[in-house]
Structure formats: C-alpha cells, structure tokens
Scaffold this motif. Structure first.
Motif, mmCIF file in Angstrom:
data_model
loop_
_atom_site.group_PDB
_atom_site.id
_atom_site.type_symbol
_atom_site.label_atom_id
_atom_site.label_comp_id
_atom_site.label_asym_id
_atom_site.label_seq_id
_atom_site.Cartn_x
_atom_site.Cartn_y
_atom_site.Cartn_z
ATOM 1 N N GLY A 105 -47.354 40.281 -26.252
ATOM 2 C CA GLY A 105 -45.975 39.936 -26.575
ATOM 3 C C GLY A 105 -45.697 38.455 -26.667
ATOM 4 N N LEU A 106 -44.740 38.004 -25.871
ATOM 5 C CA LEU A 106 -44.156 36.682 -26.030
ATOM 6 C C LEU A 106 -45.159 35.548 -25.868
ATOM 7 N N TYR A 107 -46.052 35.633 -24.886
ATOM 8 C CA TYR A 107 -46.971 34.512 -24.705
ATOM 9 C C TYR A 107 -48.033 34.496 -25.800
ATOM 10 N N TYR A 108 -48.300 35.644 -26.417
ATOM 11 C CA TYR A 108 -49.180 35.686 -27.590
ATOM 12 C C TYR A 108 -48.485 35.021 -28.771
ATOM 13 N N PHE A 109 -47.187 35.341 -28.955
ATOM 14 C CA PHE A 109 -46.415 34.713 -30.038
ATOM 15 C C PHE A 109 -46.425 33.191 -29.885
ATOM 16 N N ALA A 110 -46.199 32.737 -28.649
ATOM 17 C CA ALA A 110 -46.143 31.296 -28.401
ATOM 18 C C ALA A 110 -47.481 30.628 -28.730
ATOM 19 N N ALA A 111 -48.572 31.271 -28.342
ATOM 20 C CA ALA A 111 -49.898 30.700 -28.596
ATOM 21 C C ALA A 111 -50.176 30.574 -30.086
ATOM 22 N N LYS A 112 -49.783 31.561 -30.861
ATOM 23 C CA LYS A 112 -50.079 31.567 -32.286
ATOM 24 C C LYS A 112 -49.175 30.635 -33.088
ATOM 25 N N LEU A 113 -47.977 30.353 -32.571
ATOM 26 C CA LEU A 113 -47.024 29.527 -33.310
ATOM 27 C C LEU A 113 -47.050 28.062 -32.893
ATOM 28 N N ALA A 114 -47.664 27.756 -31.754
ATOM 29 C CA ALA A 114 -47.720 26.375 -31.263
ATOM 30 C C ALA A 114 -48.790 25.589 -32.017
ATOM 31 N N PRO A 115 -48.694 24.269 -32.013
ATOM 32 C CA PRO A 115 -49.780 23.454 -32.570
ATOM 33 C C PRO A 115 -51.072 23.761 -31.815
ATOM 34 N N PRO A 116 -52.219 23.782 -32.477
ATOM 35 C CA PRO A 116 -53.481 24.152 -31.813
ATOM 36 C C PRO A 116 -53.745 23.396 -30.521
ATOM 37 N N LYS A 117 -53.374 22.133 -30.475
ATOM 38 C CA LYS A 117 -53.620 21.313 -29.296
ATOM 39 C C LYS A 117 -52.852 21.822 -28.077
ATOM 40 N N TYR A 118 -51.671 22.421 -28.322
ATOM 41 C CA TYR A 118 -50.804 22.857 -27.224
ATOM 42 C C TYR A 118 -50.695 24.380 -27.138
ATOM 43 N N SER A 119 -51.541 25.070 -27.843
ATOM 44 C CA SER A 119 -51.468 26.534 -27.887
ATOM 45 C C SER A 119 -51.631 27.159 -26.506
ATOM 46 N N ALA A 120 -52.642 26.713 -25.768
ATOM 47 C CA ALA A 120 -52.901 27.289 -24.449
ATOM 48 C C ALA A 120 -51.760 26.981 -23.483
ATOM 49 N N LEU A 121 -51.242 25.758 -23.521
ATOM 50 C CA LEU A 121 -50.149 25.383 -22.627
ATOM 51 C C LEU A 121 -48.892 26.191 -22.938
ATOM 52 N N ALA A 122 -48.579 26.365 -24.218
ATOM 53 C CA ALA A 122 -47.408 27.163 -24.607
ATOM 54 C C ALA A 122 -47.538 28.589 -24.120
ATOM 55 N N SER A 123 -48.739 29.134 -24.233
ATOM 56 C CA SER A 123 -48.993 30.495 -23.774
ATOM 57 C C SER A 123 -48.856 30.589 -22.260
ATOM 58 N N TRP A 124 -49.367 29.594 -21.556
ATOM 59 C CA TRP A 124 -49.317 29.558 -20.091
ATOM 60 C C TRP A 124 -47.872 29.539 -19.598
ATOM 61 N N ILE A 125 -47.066 28.638 -20.151
ATOM 62 C CA ILE A 125 -45.664 28.507 -19.740
ATOM 63 C C ILE A 125 -44.892 29.795 -20.025
ATOM 64 N N THR A 126 -45.055 30.317 -21.224
ATOM 65 C CA THR A 126 -44.320 31.524 -21.623
ATOM 66 C C THR A 126 -44.720 32.718 -20.774
ATOM 67 N N GLY A 127 -46.021 32.858 -20.523
ATOM 68 C CA GLY A 127 -46.499 33.994 -19.738
ATOM 69 C C GLY A 127 -45.989 33.983 -18.310
ATOM 70 N N TRP A 128 -46.037 32.823 -17.661
ATOM 71 C CA TRP A 128 -45.567 32.740 -16.273
ATOM 72 C C TRP A 128 -44.055 32.934 -16.181
ATOM 73 N N ALA A 129 -43.314 32.398 -17.159
ATOM 74 C CA ALA A 129 -41.860 32.597 -17.163
ATOM 75 C C ALA A 129 -41.528 34.075 -17.319
ATOM 76 N N ASN A 130 -42.253 34.754 -18.200
ATOM 77 C CA ASN A 130 -41.973 36.169 -18.445
ATOM 78 C C ASN A 130 -42.311 37.026 -17.234
ATOM 79 N N ILE A 131 -43.439 36.758 -16.591
ATOM 80 C CA ILE A 131 -43.818 37.530 -15.407
ATOM 81 C C ILE A 131 -42.806 37.327 -14.285
ATOM 82 N N THR A 132 -42.336 36.084 -14.117
ATOM 83 C CA THR A 132 -41.309 35.809 -13.103
ATOM 84 C C THR A 132 -40.063 36.634 -13.362
ATOM 85 N N GLY A 133 -39.606 36.632 -14.615
ATOM 86 C CA GLY A 133 -38.423 37.405 -14.966
ATOM 87 C C GLY A 133 -38.636 38.897 -14.823
#
Length: 537
Positions: free
Chosen positions: A115-143
């Motif tokens: 879902g969301l953290y996959y979307f973030a990884a694919k839409l972010a610039p390659p350099k920041y793909s992993a970081l975008a996925s990390w932030i989105t995934g942890w935020a979603n799990i918290t919620g």
C-alpha cells in the motif's frame, strides 16, 4: 474523476494481462491479479477470496459510522454544540474526499498490500525512495495500531455504558475495569483476525448483508427516526439545530474551539486504506480497491452527517448531556430520548457494529505489519512476515498488533484517553496518506501508470488540497483539549507520535539507511518475463 475507457486502458495501462477472449471467470481474473502483483515485484502469497462487494463491506466495516459517531459525540458537543455537530462534521468530510480520491488513484495503479509505503517508494526520487518508504510505513503502522486500540477502547466504554444504564447507575465501572474489558475484546479480535482469508471474506459479506441493510442503514435510520420522533416537543428549532454555537472546550477563542470538533469525523473517516492492504486477497483489485475507498468514505460521511443533524435536533441542552456520568455522552442522549429499554436495544446493535469494526481494523493493521516486515523494515521481521500454513494468514503479525494495542490502551487511565488515541491514530494514518500523495504531485508526476481509476488532469489540484488539509489537521490534533491542562487530561498523542518518530529516526540514522532499500522484490525478473511472453502469445 472517471473510470478510464477500455481504449485508454490499452494505451496507458501497460501491466494489464490479456485474458482469453470471452473469458470473464474468477480464475482468469485472479490470474490477472497475480500477474499484476508479480510485475509490482511480489509473489502471490494470499488466497484471493475477497470480491468487490466484500471489499466494499470491509471498507465500510472499518469506519462503522453509527458506532463511530456514538464514540466521538463528545467532541462536537464540547467544540461548538449544535454547530459543532452539523458543520464540524460536514467541513472535514469534504476535504477527506480529496484524500480518498487521490488514494483511490494510487491503489488502482499499484494494488499491493504494501500500500502506501510502496506508493511512496515508487513515486519518490530514487535517491530518497527508501527514506520515503521508511517514513510512510512507520507512520501508517503507528496509526493502524492506535486505531485498533481506540476502537476497542470505545467498544469497552460502550459495554460499561450499557452496564451503568441497565443497573440504573448502581454499577459504574472505572478505568481498570474498562481496560480489562478492552483486553478481552482485543483477545477476541486476535482470534477472529487469525482466521483463514475465506472465512474473513465471508464474515465481511455477512457484515454488509446484516450491517449494511440493518445496522448501517437500518440502525442508523432507526436512530435518526427515534431521535427526531421520540424527542417530541423537546426538539430545538431548525435555526438552533444548525446555528446555535456553544463553546465548552476550555479554549477562549471560539474559532479554535470549533476546530477541535473536526476530531470526530477525522477519526471516523480513517482506515479506508484497508482496501489497499487487502488488495492481494481481492479479485479484480485494480478496480475493486478504488471503488471500495470512494464508496466507503462517501457513504460513511453522508450517513454520519444525517445522524448528527438528527442528534442536533434532539439535544435540547448541550450542558445537560455533557454533565452525564455515563462514559459516552451519546448514551445519555439515547436514554433521555428513548428511555431505558429503547436505549439498551439500539445500544446493543451499536456495540455489535463497533466490535466488527475493531475486527476489520485488526485485519487491516496485521496486513500492514506483514507487508512492512516482508520488506524487513521491522525489528524481528522474520517472525512477523511468517504466514501460517493452515490459515494462509499472518497470524504472528495479528498478535503483534493486539499486543501493541494493549500497551497503547494504558492511556485509558487518563481523562483525555480518547483525545490522545484518536489524535495519534489520525496523525499517523493521515501522514502516511499524504506522503505518497505529496510525492504524486511533485517528483512522481510522470511516474504513475494509471490503473482502471484515474483522476486525469484533476490529480494536481485535488492532491494539493489533500496535502494542505492533512498538514492543517496534524497541527490541530497535537493541541490539548483545553488551554490549561494537567498531566491527567493532557493530549498524549504527541507522546505516542514523538516516541515512534524518535525510534524510527534513530533506527534510520544508525542502522536502516545502510540496509533498508524500500520494497523488496519477492519474484525474479524471469517470472515477469514469462508473464510478458504469455501476454504476447
């Protein structure tokens, strides 16, 4: 917003598989879904037991409108009274629709449980793909985890409210007993969420048949009619029902006091990303997921608004309802309007809705944990990504969610428990919703391959509104319920959010940035090549 035409799909939707001519059976549809999933990088591990109607039922069940309005009735009462009930619900609902529409487009393009953290990884610039996925995934799990906790906590409050009413106030259970009931509900949900996927799908179909016709439609209409008819001459005037403003929030500024009413619809209108997280268990996911998101949000928002309008008419005195000794103020309104017997009848149905809502949210949260662990992003990922051989469901992930919810439930001993849990759930989830939407309208403008549902050229203005709204609401929900607070009644949402933020940040800085690469492929490239060859043959 529109479903793309068949002609458009053949030109832009490059990942569709050509089915045999005239073949529309379920097996062919499931095969196409698995091909799509393989092209996204994942091996099919779930059984595709959810149909379109069952997925819509799942989306509705997580938001559980009648129970959610009941749980959060105190927020509009405190923050605006009648105006808080009517417009404190309507205004946020309109903005949430922009978030839902943007998410529906992403879900249609990339139907995976990540879902969301996959979307973030694919839409972010390659350099920041992993970081975008990390932030989105942890935020979603918290919620996700705090949402399970807040749902089950309010379900426990409903039970204690029923006990207090049935004993005419002789038995009023405290925070300890409420926490114990919540633990029992969490355990029951753990059992239900560990069941096989086909059982979960049938349960959700039963939910839409029973709850959709009887509770969401039937009980909500019954509640609306009962509040309007049984209140008799005690109803307020139409003018007062829509325009009478009362600030009981503890904030001197009336405008700010009113804004805090937004907590109720924002907490209710969460969890609709569930359609993304169970897409790997759904037939025709690229079409079913966006429809479930949009229908679920629009239907819940509309029914909730009508119910609150009826409640506004029936509330002859906001201070009197707020002064109740019952855990939930809606219980007092029903008691005043329907009497003891009538209140307990309708209340029993509301408890059932909330229980089913918590079960559905537990399934959703466990799928998020499984998907994030599948990409090795959680401590102990090798345990949480295991699939049970008998049920073909992530049982370990289920019980991790229930354990996390039990820990968060300790906030129930504070007087602002629901404010804290609801705030943490909304902030965590909506940050994870907004992250890929923000990337969609910035770095990912030309990266998205449209699915069956597309916003077309409207993706940009809708996405901008969605991101701006989430930014505003996150700031709002970090504030305490009153200007002057003590430790017992402060908003602990900031504590939960900051604890996760600090842990995730330190993990990234000292460890994860060296090894976490974002979503991990679980299928080889040659498997996808074989699928491509099959499409061309």
């Amino acid at each position: 917003m529109s479903l793309t035409s068949e002609k458009e799909k053949t030109t832009v939707h490059t990942v569709d598989i050509a089915l045999p001519k005239g073949s529309h059976d379920v097996n062919s549809l499931r095969h196409a879904d698995d091909v799509k999933l393989a092209e996204l990088g994942y091996r099919a591990e779930f059984r595709r037991e959810f149909s379109l109607i069952e997925l819509i039922a799942f989306s509705f069940s997580i938001m559980g409108v009648v129970a959610s309005v009941t749980s959060t009735f105190s927020f509009p009462l405190v923050s605006g009274g009648h105006v808080g009930m009517v417009f404190g619900w309507l205004i946020p609902s309109l903005f949430v629709l922009t978030v839902a529409a943007s998410m529906a487009e992403l879900a249609s393009s990339m139907p995976t449980s990540a879902g969301l953290y996959y979307f973030a990884a694919k839409l972010a610039p390659p350099k920041y793909s992993a970081l975008a996925s990390w932030i989105t995934g942890w935020a979603n799990i918290t919620g996700q985890i705090t949402l399970v906790c807040s749902i089950d906590f309010t379900c426990a409050q409903m039970v204690t409210t029923a006990i207090a009413v049935s004993t005419d106030g002789a038995t009023v259970l405290g925070a300890g007993a409420t926490y114990g009931i919540m633990l029992a509900i969490l355990f029951a949900h753990g059992i239900v969420c560990s069941a096989a996927t086909n059982i979960l799908a049938r349960l959700n179909l039963m939910y839409v048949v029973v709850n959709g016709d009887v509770i969401i439609v039937g009980t909500t209409i019954a509640a609306i009619v009962a509040l309007l008819v049984c209140s008799g001459d005690n109803k307020v005037s139409t003018k007062d029902a829509f325009t009478l403003f009362e600030n009981n929030s503890g904030w001197a500024n009336n405008g700010w006091g009113f804004l805090l009413a937004f907590t109720a619809p924002m907490w209710t209108l969460t969890g609709y990303d569930s359609a993304c997280h169970v897409s790997e268990e759904t037939s025709g996911a690229a079409r079913a997921a966006p429809l479930a998101i949009l229908i679920g949000v629009a239907g819940t928002a509309g029914l909730g608004w009508i119910l609150l309008i009826a409640a506004s008419f029936a509330t002859s005195s906001v201070p009197d309802v707020l002064a109740t000794t019952l855990p939930l103020q809606m219980g007092q309104l029903f008691l005043d309007t329907l009497g003891k017997k009538g209140m307990l009848i309708i209340w029993s149905f509301i408890i059932v809705v909330q229980f089913v809502t918590g079960a559905a949210q537990g399934v959703d949260a466990s799928r998020v944990v499984f998907a994030f662990a599948r990409d090795n992003a959680l401590p102990g990922s090798r345990w949480w990504k295991r699939m049970n051989h008998h049920t073909q469901t992530p049982v370990n992930a289920v019980w991790l969610v229930m354990a996390g919810s039990a820990i968060c439930g300790l906030l129930g001993f504070s007087t602002a428990a629901l404010t804290s849990l609801a705030g943490a759930a909304v902030i965590g989830l909506y940050v994870s919703y907004a992250a890929p939407i923000f990337l969609r309208i910035t770095s990912g403008r030309n990266k998205l391959v449209p699915g069956s549902f597309s916003l077309g050229r409207w993706y940009m203005p809708i996405g901008i509104i969605a991101v701006a709204w989430v930014t505003f609401i996150v700031v709002l929900l970090l504030f305490p319920p009153a200007q002057s607070v003590i430790a017992q009644d402060m908003n602990y949402a900031v504590v939960i959010i900051m604890a996760v933020f600090i842990f995730a940040s330190l993990s990234w800085i000292f460890s994860a940035r060296k090894w976490f690469k974002g979503p991990v492929r679980t299928v080889d490239e040659d498997v996808v090549s074989r699928f491509d060859a099959d499409k061309q043959s």
